[in-house]
Design a protein around this motif. Sequence first.
Motif, short mmCIF file in Angstrom:
data_model
loop_
_atom_site.label_atom_id
_atom_site.label_comp_id
_atom_site.label_asym_id
_atom_site.label_seq_id
_atom_site.Cartn_x
_atom_site.Cartn_y
_atom_site.Cartn_z
N ARG A 43 33.47 84.96 0.44
CA ARG A 43 31.87 85.36 0.77
C ARG A 43 32.07 86.63 0.07
O ARG A 43 31.04 87.15 -0.82
N ASP A 44 32.96 87.76 0.08
CA ASP A 44 33.00 88.88 -0.70
C ASP A 44 32.89 88.90 -2.26
O ASP A 44 31.87 89.52 -2.91
N GLU A 45 33.45 87.59 -2.84
CA GLU A 45 33.05 87.32 -4.15
C GLU A 45 31.78 87.05 -4.56
O GLU A 45 31.35 87.37 -5.65
N MET A 46 31.20 86.08 -3.57
CA MET A 46 29.70 86.01 -3.91
C MET A 46 28.75 87.22 -3.73
O MET A 46 27.98 87.31 -4.52
N ILE A 47 29.00 87.79 -2.76
CA ILE A 47 28.27 89.10 -2.61
C ILE A 47 28.38 90.21 -3.86
O ILE A 47 27.20 90.64 -4.23
N ASP A 48 29.62 90.24 -4.64
CA ASP A 48 29.62 91.05 -5.55
C ASP A 48 28.64 90.67 -6.83
O ASP A 48 28.33 91.42 -7.61
N LYS A 49 28.33 89.14 -6.81
CA LYS A 49 27.26 88.88 -7.81
C LYS A 49 25.85 89.17 -7.60
O LYS A 49 24.69 88.81 -8.04
N ILE A 50 25.53 89.91 -6.07
CA ILE A 50 24.15 89.89 -5.83
C ILE A 50 23.66 91.30 -6.13
O ILE A 50 24.26 92.26 -5.05
N PRO A 51 23.07 91.89 -6.87
CA PRO A 51 22.62 93.31 -7.00
C PRO A 51 21.98 93.94 -5.70
O PRO A 51 21.18 93.28 -5.06
N SER A 52 22.52 95.13 -5.42
CA SER A 52 21.95 95.96 -4.31
C SER A 52 22.06 95.15 -2.90
O SER A 52 21.16 95.48 -1.92
N PHE A 53 23.04 94.29 -2.67
CA PHE A 53 23.01 93.63 -1.47
C PHE A 53 23.43 94.61 -0.32
O PHE A 53 22.82 94.53 0.79
N TRP A 54 24.57 95.45 -0.38
CA TRP A 54 24.83 96.30 0.78
C TRP A 54 23.72 97.37 0.96
O TRP A 54 23.60 97.98 2.07
N LYS A 55 23.07 97.65 -0.19
CA LYS A 55 21.94 98.69 -0.27
C LYS A 55 20.97 98.11 0.81
O LYS A 55 20.16 98.75 1.76
N ILE A 56 20.44 97.02 0.66
CA ILE A 56 19.59 96.13 1.47
C ILE A 56 19.97 96.00 2.85
O ILE A 56 19.23 96.46 3.85
N VAL A 57 21.17 95.69 3.35
CA VAL A 57 21.75 95.39 4.47
C VAL A 57 21.61 96.77 5.35
O VAL A 57 20.92 96.89 6.25
N LEU A 58 22.17 97.60 4.57
CA LEU A 58 22.33 99.06 5.53
C LEU A 58 20.81 99.80 5.52
O LEU A 58 20.79 100.46 6.62
N SER A 59 19.97 99.59 4.65
CA SER A 59 18.59 100.55 4.84
C SER A 59 18.02 99.57 5.67
O SER A 59 17.08 100.21 6.37
N GLN A 60 18.12 98.38 6.05
CA GLN A 60 17.20 97.64 6.80
C GLN A 60 17.75 97.55 8.33
O GLN A 60 17.31 97.16 9.09
N HIS A 61 19.07 97.76 8.36
CA HIS A 61 19.60 97.65 9.78
C HIS A 61 19.26 98.92 10.88
O HIS A 61 19.84 100.00 10.46
N SER A 62 18.53 98.69 11.67
CA SER A 62 17.97 99.64 12.67
C SER A 62 19.01 100.44 13.26
O SER A 62 18.84 101.74 13.51
N ASN A 63 20.08 99.79 13.64
CA ASN A 63 21.01 100.49 14.54
C ASN A 63 22.01 101.33 13.58
O ASN A 63 22.33 102.49 13.92
N PHE A 64 22.12 100.95 12.41
CA PHE A 64 23.15 101.73 11.70
C PHE A 64 22.36 103.10 11.27
O PHE A 64 22.80 104.12 11.16
N ALA A 65 20.94 102.97 11.33
CA ALA A 65 20.17 104.27 11.07
C ALA A 65 20.43 105.41 12.09
O ALA A 65 20.08 106.62 11.60
#
Length: 268
Positions: A43-65
């Motif tokens: 899965r990590d290999e697939m995620i590497d091919k998606i731009p801004s994946f973790w930026k989107i996940v972390l910025s949209q996760h309410s509890n992380f904020a």
Amino acid sequence: MSSREEISKALLGLADTEDAIEAMEKQIHLYRLEKMKPIYANRDEMIDKIPSFWKIVLSQHSNFANFIRASDFKYIDCIDDVRVKWSSDGNYSITIKFNGIEGDFPSQTITKSFKMVKIENDMKSGNDDEDEDEDEEADTIEKLVSEPVDIIWPESYDHINPSKIENKKSVEGKKNYRIGMKSLFGWFKWTGLKPGKEFPNGDSLAELFAEDLYPYCVKYYTEAQRDLEDEMSDSSEEGDSAEEPLDISDDEDIEEQEGNGAKRQRVE
């Protein structure tokens, strides 16, 4: 009716059963983590091919904020990759890869390790000498701890970077130190052994990464994309509703409107 002795034995038996359940659940958890390793790696290999994946996940996760300062999100957007790796005993490490910001923040990859340890329970009440040998486990608790790791702070954070605060005992120094410890960068120094003097709830942030953000990151990414599509759709519908279509059912009416200068203009 059961005697007090029978009830006492039953209660002891229940306690043993609960211990057995807890031990089995731990074995199942460790077995699951071991089986998931190759799946997560793929899965990590697939995620590497998606731009801004973790930026989107972390910025949209309410509890992380809830764990970091609002100004940190500029640097949260720099996070290019997050990975969690578990050891055979269930302890784990979290690796975060940052892209840099020219003139302020360098690219870097940081790995922070966490483990459960038994430490003395500071909240325990005093025991009589005759009770001290009854249950040594009552004197200890399990706690998540970590070794501090080095990370290069943004230059814009020099005034709250603990390693650059010249006088930590001054009013201003204490204030800036507390602010710095609440930053995501302060979390990398967290140990779990200095309550009140380091990043608050550092164990909870580590557990959020290991038990929620990393395992279910695809779900959060998909939800964020869906929310974005809904927002774009709503925006498009609002734009359409602002347009008043021209009634062309009667050519004579149109000519009359044009003659009176009353022709409606399309809203851009």
